[in-house]
Motif scaffolding. Structure first.
Motif, PDB file in Angstrom:
ATOM      1  N   SER A 141      46.665   5.012  26.868  1.00  0.00           N
ATOM      2  CA  SER A 141      45.773   4.622  27.951  1.00  0.00           C
ATOM      3  C   SER A 141      44.400   5.277  27.772  1.00  0.00           C
ATOM      4  N   ALA A 142      44.408   6.551  27.378  1.00  0.00           N
ATOM      5  CA  ALA A 142      43.147   7.252  27.139  1.00  0.00           C
ATOM      6  C   ALA A 142      42.438   6.657  25.933  1.00  0.00           C
ATOM      7  N   TYR A 143      43.212   6.312  24.912  1.00  0.00           N
ATOM      8  CA  TYR A 143      42.651   5.733  23.690  1.00  0.00           C
ATOM      9  C   TYR A 143      42.013   4.387  23.991  1.00  0.00           C
ATOM     10  N   LYS A 144      42.703   3.579  24.814  1.00  0.00           N
ATOM     11  CA  LYS A 144      42.213   2.237  25.154  1.00  0.00           C
ATOM     12  C   LYS A 144      41.508   2.278  26.488  1.00  0.00           C
ATOM     13  N   ARG A 145      40.786   3.322  26.733  1.00  0.00           N
ATOM     14  CA  ARG A 145      40.152   3.515  28.022  1.00  0.00           C
ATOM     15  C   ARG A 145      39.366   2.294  28.524  1.00  0.00           C
ATOM     16  N   ASP A 146      39.588   1.968  29.817  1.00  0.00           N
ATOM     17  CA  ASP A 146      38.875   0.867  30.475  1.00  0.00           C
ATOM     18  C   ASP A 146      39.243  -0.519  29.971  1.00  0.00           C
TER      19      ASP A 146
ATOM     20  N   LEU B 119      16.729   8.354   5.026  1.00  0.00           N
ATOM     21  CA  LEU B 119      16.983   7.775   6.342  1.00  0.00           C
ATOM     22  C   LEU B 119      15.724   7.076   6.820  1.00  0.00           C
ATOM     23  N   ASP B 120      15.903   5.881   7.344  1.00  0.00           N
ATOM     24  CA  ASP B 120      14.764   5.141   7.876  1.00  0.00           C
ATOM     25  C   ASP B 120      15.157   4.585   9.246  1.00  0.00           C
ATOM     26  N   VAL B 121      14.606   5.200  10.260  1.00  0.00           N
ATOM     27  CA  VAL B 121      14.928   4.782  11.619  1.00  0.00           C
ATOM     28  C   VAL B 121      13.767   3.974  12.137  1.00  0.00           C
ATOM     29  N   SER B 122      14.034   2.766  12.638  1.00  0.00           N
ATOM     30  CA  SER B 122      12.903   2.029  13.170  1.00  0.00           C
ATOM     31  C   SER B 122      13.171   1.479  14.556  1.00  0.00           C
ATOM     32  N   ASN B 123      12.228   1.783  15.415  1.00  0.00           N
ATOM     33  CA  ASN B 123      12.205   1.252  16.782  1.00  0.00           C
ATOM     34  C   ASN B 123      13.537   1.418  17.513  1.00  0.00           C
ATOM     35  N   LEU B 124      14.170   2.561  17.328  1.00  0.00           N
ATOM     36  CA  LEU B 124      15.516   2.795  17.863  1.00  0.00           C
ATOM     37  C   LEU B 124      15.479   2.995  19.383  1.00  0.00           C
ATOM     38  N   GLU B 125      16.349   2.251  20.030  1.00  0.00           N
ATOM     39  CA  GLU B 125      16.419   2.355  21.486  1.00  0.00           C
ATOM     40  C   GLU B 125      17.884   2.540  21.890  1.00  0.00           C
ATOM     41  N   VAL B 126      18.151   3.511  22.762  1.00  0.00           N
ATOM     42  CA  VAL B 126      19.527   3.769  23.193  1.00  0.00           C
ATOM     43  C   VAL B 126      19.598   3.646  24.702  1.00  0.00           C
ATOM     44  N   GLU B 127      20.663   3.018  25.158  1.00  0.00           N
ATOM     45  CA  GLU B 127      20.823   2.834  26.599  1.00  0.00           C
ATOM     46  C   GLU B 127      22.090   3.539  27.065  1.00  0.00           C
ATOM     47  N   PHE B 128      22.019   4.282  28.153  1.00  0.00           N
ATOM     48  CA  PHE B 128      23.175   4.964  28.746  1.00  0.00           C
ATOM     49  C   PHE B 128      23.519   4.295  30.058  1.00  0.00           C
TER      50      PHE B 128
ATOM     51  N   GLY C 103      26.230   7.995  14.716  1.00  0.00           N
ATOM     52  CA  GLY C 103      27.196   7.089  15.320  1.00  0.00           C
ATOM     53  C   GLY C 103      28.166   7.821  16.219  1.00  0.00           C
ATOM     54  N   LEU C 104      27.695   8.875  16.877  1.00  0.00           N
ATOM     55  CA  LEU C 104      28.578   9.694  17.715  1.00  0.00           C
ATOM     56  C   LEU C 104      28.220   9.598  19.191  1.00  0.00           C
ATOM     57  N   LEU C 105      27.454   8.572  19.561  1.00  0.00           N
ATOM     58  CA  LEU C 105      27.131   8.412  20.978  1.00  0.00           C
ATOM     59  C   LEU C 105      28.423   8.204  21.755  1.00  0.00           C
ATOM     60  N   PRO C 106      28.495   8.725  22.991  1.00  0.00           N
ATOM     61  CA  PRO C 106      29.722   8.566  23.778  1.00  0.00           C
ATOM     62  C   PRO C 106      30.118   7.100  23.862  1.00  0.00           C
ATOM     63  N   ARG C 107      31.365   6.809  23.528  1.00  0.00           N
ATOM     64  CA  ARG C 107      31.791   5.416  23.480  1.00  0.00           C
ATOM     65  C   ARG C 107      31.858   4.810  24.868  1.00  0.00           C
TER      66      ARG C 107
ATOM     67  N   LYS D 151      29.927   4.221  27.149  1.00  0.00           N
ATOM     68  CA  LYS D 151      28.888   4.504  28.136  1.00  0.00           C
ATOM     69  C   LYS D 151      27.492   4.340  27.567  1.00  0.00           C
ATOM     70  N   SER D 152      27.394   4.251  26.251  1.00  0.00           N
ATOM     71  CA  SER D 152      26.060   4.219  25.676  1.00  0.00           C
ATOM     72  C   SER D 152      26.070   3.311  24.460  1.00  0.00           C
ATOM     73  N   GLU D 153      24.913   2.740  24.156  1.00  0.00           N
ATOM     74  CA  GLU D 153      24.851   1.887  22.977  1.00  0.00           C
ATOM     75  C   GLU D 153      23.433   1.855  22.442  1.00  0.00           C
ATOM     76  N   ILE D 154      23.352   1.517  21.158  1.00  0.00           N
ATOM     77  CA  ILE D 154      22.047   1.286  20.562  1.00  0.00           C
ATOM     78  C   ILE D 154      21.648  -0.120  20.979  1.00  0.00           C
ATOM     79  N   SER D 155      20.622  -0.221  21.814  1.00  0.00           N
ATOM     80  CA  SER D 155      20.298  -1.527  22.370  1.00  0.00           C
ATOM     81  C   SER D 155      19.230  -2.256  21.545  1.00  0.00           C
ATOM     82  N   ARG D 156      18.542  -1.515  20.693  1.00  0.00           N
ATOM     83  CA  ARG D 156      17.528  -2.167  19.869  1.00  0.00           C
ATOM     84  C   ARG D 156      17.221  -1.297  18.654  1.00  0.00           C
TER      85      ARG D 156
END
Lengths: 298, 305, 329
Positions: free
Chosen positions: B119-124, C5-14, C56-60, C62-67
């Motif tokens: 459940s934690a792994y497949k959260r939400d 590394l080449d980062v361009s116009n990176l936008e992150v949304e939480f 690639g370690l942004l909290p899953r 809840k957040s994403e690379i939006s652009r």
């Protein structure tokens, strides 16, 4: 000028800005946004309304027996939820039972909570022998399963509404004392208490002005969840034949009476149980939400 | 390590001793224990005779010392009904309780921990939401009512299982499942939330940054971290299970300690009641003691203190 | 020089409880081979989010690379599958975190944790892994490495733990090392040791390093180039010498002025007034305008990115000094 400005379009989107609402308003808007918490809240409100005004809407007298209308299934003979072995209307009895359950749950939590809070604060604040004695009592009492303790105490004191309330208080105050004591110990360690001591505020001043207000949230959270536990414990004890005695309707003793008719009247063992589950579910959902919400604000 | 064990051991002994004291005062809660030990309609003369034979006319401290000195030798008096040793009667029904509690315990662990982790792994996801919903419901359903429903559906309607008793192996199924469900709901919920807590920790991020997969992090790393609080809860849950077992036994007429205590309460057979609740409190304390040792065994930080 | 590394116009949304916020709002920069890039700014300016996004370690969830996009060694890794990203992490790119006290798992031995990247990314057997770990622990200056591998994190000091963290990050010889405030939580003397260790690693390998810090002294010591971040944007980019000698952006100037200098001991330390605004209460236009001593009318409109001779700066003050017009990026 235009070729100078390398305008990125990132700034264009305005970000949502929170307007400052009053605390209570934001509390309710959070509640409405949270589906489960809101469901729990609605259930609790409805239960309270039924508990207070339910006797006005009972279709029949819940105590009146009709020997000609025994064990009618739901939706027959003008009885929405059927009748029991004495021809009493199940719906009316469940409605009146709401009042019994809620009264027991709320009254016991208030009294047990008050006793537990006072003892917990004293123990946590003054430590010493008082604390040692208290903690040993808590240890011992927690080594008896709660419902079993309520059951035995109730059997010793005798059944009935007053004694079940007394039994729940005797068995239930320790949880409050333990939680409050550990909260007090945690608050005592906070820097603002040291600051008070350093500026010469008296012990009582610290306790009344600084420690008690900080206990409000954990006590409210604990109390809200304990109401459900106490209601279930009362139902269990009444189901076992102690606690609230018939003919006074309580969900637990309705199930107890109903289980003798398990072969021919399914509604007698299901309906009061559903009432218990809905109540416990509503209180738990609301209590869980309350805990998350208040903890968040801490 | 050994110092911690000794300290906890002494504490446990004290609690057990105080539990005896608790039991002693419990039956005196109503004021006059003599009335408790007699049928309500006993004649006046008989009460006084009985008071004397049970020793309730002696000073309180004499009664107390007498009670404790007998109790530590396992003597809680004889049953007023069968005239057998009260503790002996309780102990003879204990295997049935142990069987029920342990099978429910194993069942709930085997089912609940994987569900909680997944459940934690497949959260939400739908699975997670369904799981959380069921645990919330599971916690709101009192086990005595669930038992009643099971009897109605699976025994009365479908005839798959007997309505109660402990005669055939199949009669174990309904009480075991009933008892397991409540504890299952708690363990799933707790496992899930502890796993989610651990997944937020810096050290999990570190191991992710080292290229370890989420599944492996969950099943190997995070589970070991979350195991500490989970073990504590499970150990405490054995206590809750014991409590549930008492009620479940009564619903299913399962001849264990709970049923024995209930019967004794009905018969006002208080020596048996006292022996019964003392035994349960004793087991509960021993479980807590064992849980603490286990906890320290898995947590290197506590072990070294 | 090749870009690692080449980062361009990176936008992150939480996603937060009260709507979404953007901690990164269009960030572009490059890291060259063998170069150490410093990222500076106050807390909450998006430094750590940048590094987490790259890893690639942004909290899953809840957040994403939006652009925008992230190119690593020419490969677009912006929306790479988790399975493929895992092959890079701890192997080709790795990261040192700020908190050595909480960044190691308390219930696993040092040896166990150090063996993970080797198990994932190499085909070494258990014995070879142990040899490698001990060799690397020696390299990061840990005494008695053969005993340390048997120990648990809480038995080590903060400095030792950070050495273990560095060891964990470089054990597979990555091409890019991101160090997120690796010295902030340490004592001053230990800080110096860790900086010297990182300098040594920098010289002995050809690793590119992104060094995130708010300590400009450290930047001067280890970095080749600096970018300054404020509220999720890069406000200035320059090589380290230019940055310290001729900072352009008022925020950079403020940061430098609030740094104690040896020869000005008797003067009061300068500070930047106010504090970093929270992400859902950003001022319109230039987000620094409410704290900027040189703010003027134009600052209510978002400022342009101005490319000067040796540096890049996002400020209206230099809008007329642009070198050879827009470079069209």
């Amino acid at each position: 000028m235009t070729n100078v400005i390398q305008e990125s379009d990132n700034e264009a989107k305005p970000l949502p800005v929170l307007s400052r609402k009053s605390h209570l308003m934001s509390f309710f808007s959070d509640l409405i946004r949270n589906k489960t918490g809101f469901t729990g809240f609605i259930i609790v409100c409805l239960l309270i309304l039924i508990g207070i005004f339910g006797f006005l809407i009972t279709p029949y007298n819940p105590m009146q027996t009709y020997m000609t209308q025994k064990l009618l299934p739901p939706l027959t003979g003008g009885h929405l939820l059927g009748t029991d072995q004495l021809g009493r209307d199940v719906l009316s009895r469940v409605i009146v039972g709401t009042r019994v359950s809620l009264t027991i749950g709320v009254v016991t939590v208030i009294i047990a909570g008050a006793i537990g809070t006072v003892i917990g604060v004293l123990a946590g604040f003054f430590r010493g022998w008082l604390d040692i004695i208290l903690m040993r009592i808590v240890d011992v009492q927690l080594s008896f399963p709660f419902v079993l303790l309520v059951l035995v105490v109730n059997a010793i004191l005798g059944s009935g509404l007053k004694n079940i309330i007394l039994s729940l208080i005797i068995a239930g105050w320790v949880v409050f004392a333990r939680v409050v004591r550990s909260e007090v110990l945690a608050i005592r360690e906070k820097e603002f208490i040291s600051a008070c001591v350093a500026t010469g505020v008296s012990k009582w001043g610290i306790m009344v002005k600084h420690i008690l207000p900080n206990l409000f949230t954990p006590i409210i959270i604990l109390a809200s969840l304990q109401v459900a536990n106490f209601i279930i414990a009362e139902a269990a004890v009444s189901f076992l034949g102690f606690g609230v005695q018939p003919p006074q309707p309580a969900w637990g003793n309705m199930l107890n009476e109903g289980k003798d008719y398990i072969f021919n009247a399914w509604w007698l063992i299901t309906i009061p149980g559903i009432a218990i589950v809905i109540t416990a579910l509503g209180i738990n959902l609301f209590g869980d939400w309350l805990r998350d919400e208040l903890d968040h604000d801490l | 390590m050994s110092e911690f064990v000794i300290k906890r051991f002494v504490q446990t002994i004290i609690v057990i001793f105080l539990a005896l004291t608790g039991v002693f005062f419990l039956v005196r809660l109503s004021g006059d224990p003599t009335l408790l030990f007699l049928p309500p309609d006993a004649p006046k003369g008989q009460i006084e005779v009985f008071r004397h034979t049970l020793g309730f006319d002696r000073p309180m401290y004499v009664q107390y010392i007498d009670f404790i000195s007998h109790a530590i030798h396992g003597d809680f008096g004889d049953s007023l009904v069968t005239k057998e040793s009260a503790l002996g009667m309780i102990l003879s029904s204990f295997p049935a309780t142990l069987q029920l509690a342990l099978s429910a315990f194993v069942l709930s662990l085997v089912v609940a921990i994987p569900i909680g982790v997944f459940s934690a792994y497949k959260r939400d996801t739908l699975f997670d939401k369904l799981g959380v919903g069921l645990t919330v419901l599971g916690q709101a359903i009192p086990s005595f009512w669930l038992g009643l429903l099971f009897i109605y559906f699976f025994a009365v309607k479908l005839h798959w299982f007997p309505t109660g008793g402990r005669t055939t192996p199949i009669s174990m199924v309904l009480p075991t499942v009933t008892l397991a469900i409540y504890s299952m709901a708690r363990i799933v919920r707790f496992t899930r939330s502890k796993m989610l807590d651990v997944l937020k920790k810096d050290y999990i991020r570190t191991i992710r940054a080292a290229g370890v997969s989420t599944f492996e992090i969950l099943t190997k790393y995070a589970l070991k971290n979350a195991l500490l609080p989970i073990i504590t809860l499970i150990a405490l849950d054995l206590g809750v299970l014991l409590e549930g077992a008492v009620i479940t036994e009564i619903v299913f007429s399962w001849p264990g300690v709970g049923m024995q205590i209930m019967n004794a309460l009905m018969d006002r057979d208080f020596p048996v009641v006292m022996a019964g609740i003392f035994l349960i409190s004793l087991i509960y304390s021993v479980i807590n003691f064992a849980a603490d040792l286990l906890y320290s065994a898995v947590n290197p930080q506590i072990r070294l203190k | 020089m090749k870009n690692i590394l080449d980062v361009s116009n990176l936008e992150v949304e939480f996603q937060t409880r009260r709507g979404s916020v953007r901690p990164l709002r269009g960030v572009s920069f490059q890291v060259h081979e063998g170069e150490t890039l410093g990222i500076v700014g106050e807390s909450g300016c998006g430094k750590s989010v940048t590094s987490l996004a790259v890893m690639g370690l942004l909290p899953r969830g809840k957040s994403e690379i939006s652009r925008g996009q992230v190119l690593f060694e020419g490969q677009n890794i912006t929306h790479l599958k988790e399975r493929d990203k895992r092959k890079l992490r701890g192997n080709k790119m790795s990261m040192i975190f700020q908190e050595p006290m909480t960044s190691l798992n308390p219930v696993f031995t040092i040896g166990d944790q150090l063996s993970q990247p080797l198990k994932k990314h190499t085909r070494l057997g258990n014995k070879e892994i142990m040899v490698k770990i001990i060799e690397m622990l020696k390299l990061v200056g840990i005494p008695r490495p053969d005993q340390i591998v048997q120990q648990y994190p809480h038995q080590l000091s903060g400095g030792m733990r950070q050495r273990v963290m560095i060891c964990l990050a470089i054990i597979c010889k990555p091409d890019l090392l991101i160090a997120d405030e690796p010295t902030t939580a340490l004592d001053v003397t230990i800080q110096a040791q860790i900086i010297n260790l990182l300098k040594k690693i920098k010289h002995e390998t050809n690793m590119s390093i992104i060094f995130i810090t708010h300590d400009l002294g450290v930047v001067a010591e280890i970095c080749d180039r600096v970018i300054v971040m404020y509220t999720g944007q890069i406000v200035e980019e320059a090589d380290v010498r230019t940055f310290f000698n001729h900072p352009k952006h008022p925020y950079s100037k403020g940061l430098l002025a609030s740094m104690p200098k040896e020869d000005e001991r008797k003067q009061p330390l300068m500070t930047i007034r106010g504090h970093v605004p929270s992400l859902n209460e950003l001022p319109s236009g230039c987000t620094f305008s409410n704290r900027c001593p040189m703010a003027f009318a134009k600052c209510h409109v978002a400022p342009p990115t101005v490319h000067l001779k040796e540096q890049m700066c996002r400020c209206w003050l230099y809008a007329d000094e642009q070198e050879g017009g827009s470079d069209g990026k």
